[in-house]
Design an enzyme around this catalytic site. Structure first.
Site, PDB file in Angstrom:
ATOM      1  CG  HIS A 120       6.998   8.502  -4.819  1.00 56.13           C
ATOM      2  ND1 HIS A 120       7.534   8.924  -3.757  1.00 56.13           N
ATOM      3  CD2 HIS A 120       5.917   7.922  -4.600  1.00 56.13           C
ATOM      4  CE1 HIS A 120       6.486   8.668  -2.665  1.00 56.13           C
ATOM      5  NE2 HIS A 120       5.496   7.843  -3.397  1.00 56.13           N
TER       6      HIS A 120
ATOM      7  CG  HIS B 138       3.428   3.132  -3.342  1.00 52.55           C
ATOM      8  ND1 HIS B 138       3.656   3.250  -2.074  1.00 52.55           N
ATOM      9  CD2 HIS B 138       3.438   4.401  -3.981  1.00 52.55           C
ATOM     10  CE1 HIS B 138       3.673   4.464  -1.607  1.00 52.55           C
ATOM     11  NE2 HIS B 138       3.593   5.174  -2.680  1.00 52.55           N
TER      12      HIS B 138
ATOM     13  CD  GLN C 270      -0.070   3.609   3.131  1.00 53.50           C
ATOM     14  OE1 GLN C 270       0.198   3.391   2.131  1.00 53.50           O
ATOM     15  NE2 GLN C 270      -0.411   4.702   3.212  1.00 53.50           N
TER      16      GLN C 270
ATOM     17  CG  HIS D 260       4.608   8.851   1.101  1.00 57.90           C
ATOM     18  ND1 HIS D 260       5.806   7.711   1.084  1.00 57.90           N
ATOM     19  CD2 HIS D 260       3.835   8.548   0.184  1.00 57.90           C
ATOM     20  CE1 HIS D 260       5.239   7.074  -0.083  1.00 57.90           C
ATOM     21  NE2 HIS D 260       4.390   7.569  -0.590  1.00 57.90           N
TER      22      HIS D 260
ATOM     23  CD  GLU E 149      -0.019  11.573  -0.981  1.00 63.73           C
ATOM     24  OE1 GLU E 149       0.599  10.807  -0.072  1.00 63.73           O
ATOM     25  OE2 GLU E 149      -0.390  11.347  -1.814  1.00 63.73           O
TER      26      GLU E 149
ATOM     27  CG  ASP F 283       2.243   7.951  -5.777  1.00 69.75           C
ATOM     28  OD1 ASP F 283       2.799   7.014  -5.168  1.00 69.75           O
ATOM     29  OD2 ASP F 283       1.545   8.865  -5.438  1.00 69.75           O
TER      30      ASP F 283
ATOM     31  CD1 TRP G 295      -4.513   6.011  -2.007  1.00 66.41           C
ATOM     32  CD2 TRP G 295      -3.186   4.007  -2.725  1.00 66.41           C
ATOM     33  NE1 TRP G 295      -4.301   5.485  -1.119  1.00 66.41           N
ATOM     34  CE2 TRP G 295      -3.556   4.244  -1.418  1.00 66.41           C
ATOM     35  CE3 TRP G 295      -2.556   3.112  -3.180  1.00 66.41           C
ATOM     36  CZ2 TRP G 295      -3.060   3.196  -0.248  1.00 66.41           C
ATOM     37  CZ3 TRP G 295      -2.121   2.307  -2.062  1.00 66.41           C
ATOM     38  CH2 TRP G 295      -2.238   2.344  -0.855  1.00 66.41           C
TER      39      TRP G 295
HETATM   40 FE   FE2 Z   1       3.473   7.480  -2.804  1.00 69.41          FE
END
Ligand code: FE2
Length: 426
Positions: free
Chosen positions: A57, A59, A152, A210, A213, A309, A315
């Protein structure tokens, strides 16, 4: 004659003194004291040799953007999403490619040779999709990059997202993504799961969403994900990523939920570095950890992986492509310090994500790809403890990265001249 023999290896399953022979990019034999010559020999000197690390996982469209156009002041998920919204219109294809290639360089140096990356499909230009498809082709000789079409902003909430997602799949993106907890209502979230699983079933593709979350214990989209997987016969092809609401759920409900997930053979990805920093932000004390119920899911027979991630993006400001960092954090957050539990944490960044990605020829056995990592550690537990140097990284039997052993020099009278944080012998 073999192309290469890697001698005196300790394997993750505990076998020691093993020689691994390579021919034509594949493992030809795994035996102690293997006779015969090879064009090249590497002496592992008893250290751990593992199949590569796998990140289930990630991005890659946002990685290494930290500080562009500004940093995430609060460090929260919501400011991160807002910041990504500011950054998206400014994205340039070449810059995405450059950053992704730079991240893949780090990955290779860390022995991380397979990554499943989500790619945001809510930008009408689908710039990141084009960029990462280009990257996927360019890194293919040394790294397996799998792409997930990730809406997203919500596949129902964001106008035109269904169209863009299917366009991304037409362009060659491998996996159907989703974000049901971000849709406007619980009902829309459930509808998005249904729609996305149907798209995947129609096209014969895997799903990786996802999912939940959130700290909201009533965010139960994973139940719908298990149901749709069951209904459409997608067993073993569907993964729920994050599942952080499970941390906060009522235990009685979880006792019903986990068997439903096991029945659907859902894959599970926890992202400990991100979950521990982004969840629980509305809490005072006690403050929840937010990571999903990893030991309980493993005990129920589900395949659970730890993902990284994010690395240096809106993030998460930290990270360096080291999956042992993710596993180390997961071990602590999940209180997995038992002997078997620690070994399971190592599997959660190697064989488990390899299974979720359906990687072909993964492992250390005759016939597998000769993709191997020699670590400056004696065994998986020591690897988790020291997050050691990757002394050699092999892809299809060729060395693609090396790191010199890391030692510190001491100048203390009567004490050793060097320490490397491995247990003293004898
Ligand atoms: Fe993610």
């Amino acid at each position: 004659m073999f192309d290469l023999v890697l001698r005196r290896a300790t394997l993750p399953d505990g076998r020691t003194g093993m020689d691994i022979a390579v021919s034509g990019g594949r493992i030809a034999a795994v035996e102690p004291n293997l006779p015969g010559a090879a064009a090249q020999e590497i002496d592992a000197t008893g250290r751990l040799v593992t199949p590569p690390f796998v990140d289930a996982h990630f991005h890659m469209d946002s990685t290494l953007t930290y500080g562009i156009p500004r940093v995430n002041r609060s460090g929260t998920l919501l400011e991160g999403i807002a910041l990504w919204g500011e950054l998206k219109p400014q994205l340039v294809q070449d810059a995405i490619v450059e950053r992704a290639l730079a991240y893949c360089d780090w990955a290779v140096a860390r022995g991380l040779l397979a990554i499943r990356s989500h790619v945001d499909v809510c930008d009408p230009r689908l710039l990141a999709v084009e960029a990462l498809l280009d990257v996927k082709a360019r890194v293919a000789p040394y790294l397996d990059l799998q792409l997930v079409a990730f809406p997203q902003d919500g596949v129902l909430r964001s106008p035109g997202a269904v169209d863009r997602l299917t366009r991304a799949l037409d362009m060659g993106v491998d996996v159907v993504g989703g974000i049901p907890h971000f849709e406007r209502t619980m009902a829309d979230g459930a509808a998005s799961v249904r729609l996305l699983c149907e798209i995947a079933a129609e096209r014969g593709l895997p799903v990786d969403m996802h999912c939940d979350e959130s700290d909201d214990p009533l965010s139960r989209h994973v139940e719908t994900l298990a149901y749709e997987t069951q209904r459409l016969g997608l067993h073993g092809r569907v993964t729920g990523s994050h599942l952080t609401s499970m941390h906060s759920m009522d235990n009685y409900y979880v006792s019903k939920l986990i068997p439903l997930m096991a029945e659907a053979r859902l894959g599970v990805v926890a992202n400990p570095l991100i979950n521990i920093t982004l969840q629980g932000r509305h809490d005072t004390y006690p403050r929840r950890r937010g990571m999903t119920r990893v030991p309980e899911l493993m005990a129920a027979g589900l395949t659970v992986a730890f993902g990284h991630d994010c690395v240096m993006d809106p993030w998460y400001p930290l990270g360096s492509a080291d999956m042992l960092e993710a596993a180390h954090m997961g071990l602590h957050v999940g209180q997995m310090t038992g002997v078997d539990a620690m070994r399971a944490c190592f599997a959660a960044v190697t064989e488990n994500p390899a299974a979720l990605l359906h990687l072909d020829g993964y492992g250390i056995a005759p016939g597998c790809h000769a993709d191997l990592v020699v670590l400056q550690a004696a065994d998986p537990v020591e690897a988790l403890r020291t997050r050691p140097a990757r002394l050699a990284v092999l892809r299809r039997g060729r060395v693609v990265a090396r790191t010199a052993p890391v030692t510190a020099e001491l100048t203390l009278p009567g004490r050793p001249q060097r320490v490397d944080f491995t247990r003293p012998q004898g």
